[in-house]
Design a protein around this motif. Structure first.
Motif, PDB file in Angstrom:
ATOM      1  N   GLU A 107     -31.148 -11.185  10.585  1.00  0.00           N
ATOM      2  CA  GLU A 107     -31.450 -10.407  11.784  1.00  0.00           C
ATOM      3  C   GLU A 107     -31.893  -9.017  11.401  1.00  0.00           C
ATOM      4  OE1 GLU A 107     -28.771 -10.223  15.109  1.00  0.00           O
ATOM      5  OE2 GLU A 107     -27.792 -12.044  14.417  1.00  0.00           O
ATOM      6  N   ARG A 108     -32.740  -8.473  12.220  1.00  0.00           N
ATOM      7  CA  ARG A 108     -33.144  -7.084  12.039  1.00  0.00           C
ATOM      8  C   ARG A 108     -32.469  -6.276  13.132  1.00  0.00           C
ATOM      9  NH1 ARG A 108     -38.660  -5.885   9.402  1.00  0.00           N
ATOM     10  NH2 ARG A 108     -38.768  -7.646   7.996  1.00  0.00           N
ATOM     11  N   VAL A 109     -31.744  -5.269  12.704  1.00  0.00           N
ATOM     12  CA  VAL A 109     -31.031  -4.433  13.657  1.00  0.00           C
ATOM     13  C   VAL A 109     -31.760  -3.108  13.740  1.00  0.00           C
ATOM     14  CG1 VAL A 109     -28.830  -3.326  14.163  1.00  0.00           C
ATOM     15  CG2 VAL A 109     -28.885  -5.538  13.012  1.00  0.00           C
ATOM     16  N   PRO A 110     -32.150  -2.701  14.945  1.00  0.00           N
ATOM     17  CA  PRO A 110     -32.840  -1.408  15.052  1.00  0.00           C
ATOM     18  C   PRO A 110     -31.873  -0.272  14.755  1.00  0.00           C
ATOM     19  CG  PRO A 110     -32.436  -2.324  17.228  1.00  0.00           C
ATOM     20  CD  PRO A 110     -32.018  -3.362  16.235  1.00  0.00           C
ATOM     21  N   LEU A 111     -32.383   0.735  14.113  1.00  0.00           N
ATOM     22  CA  LEU A 111     -31.562   1.895  13.772  1.00  0.00           C
ATOM     23  C   LEU A 111     -31.453   2.818  14.965  1.00  0.00           C
ATOM     24  CD1 LEU A 111     -32.981   2.707  10.236  1.00  0.00           C
ATOM     25  CD2 LEU A 111     -30.864   1.518  10.787  1.00  0.00           C
ATOM     26  N   ALA A 112     -30.362   3.544  15.036  1.00  0.00           N
ATOM     27  CA  ALA A 112     -30.178   4.520  16.107  1.00  0.00           C
ATOM     28  C   ALA A 112     -31.106   5.694  15.852  1.00  0.00           C
ATOM     29  CB  ALA A 112     -28.732   4.983  16.145  1.00  0.00           C
ATOM     30  N   PRO A 113     -31.553   6.362  16.921  1.00  0.00           N
ATOM     31  CA  PRO A 113     -32.429   7.516  16.713  1.00  0.00           C
ATOM     32  C   PRO A 113     -31.679   8.639  16.011  1.00  0.00           C
ATOM     33  CG  PRO A 113     -31.846   7.287  19.027  1.00  0.00           C
ATOM     34  CD  PRO A 113     -31.311   6.083  18.327  1.00  0.00           C
TER      35      PRO A 113
END
Length: 131
Positions: A107-113
């Motif tokens: 899975e690819r987890v988006p990073l927090a801004p």
């Protein structure tokens, strides 16, 4: 081991040097010697005798320490050889490979801004701070 050899060599040199001066300690004051020279000769003889007494008293302890060091060294060598044989025996036996193959997609987890974004409506109502 090297320190023991160096210690024995220094002890032999001191004994050889002490034998040459032993005649000086046994003699009475020479008439040609000054009091200053005689004083230091007698001090050196007393120091030499004290060092010999200390060496004689310490001999049993140094022998025990030497024997203990030999026993410790031989036990360390034995443990090393046992470990070495165990490791070489383990290396010669075939090992089963238990490598897990992961075929499922990751899975690819988006990073927090990095910087928080402030909604435009809040920014529009912001009043400057007067100081």
């Amino acid at each position: 081991m090297k320190s023991r050899i160096i210690f024995c060599a220094l002890l032999c040199l001191a004994l050889l040097n002490g034998q040459a001066r032993a005649a000086d300690c046994d003699e009475a004051k020479n008439p040609e010697d000054s009091d200053f020279k005689h004083f230091f000769k007698s001090i050196s003889c007393k120091v030499k005798q004290g060092a010999e007494d200390v060496a004689d008293a310490a001999k049993p302890y140094t022998d025990k320490i030497g024997e203990g060091a030999k026993e410790l060294g031989s036990s360390v060598v034995e443990k090393y050889k046992e470990l070495k044989h165990r490791l070489t025996d383990d290396a010669s036996t075939p090992k089963s490979t238990l490598v897990a193959q992961v075929d499922a997609p990751t899975e690819r987890v988006p990073l927090a801004p990095i910087a928080p974004t402030v909604p435009a409506e809040i920014m529009g109502n912001a009043q400057p701070i007067a100081g």
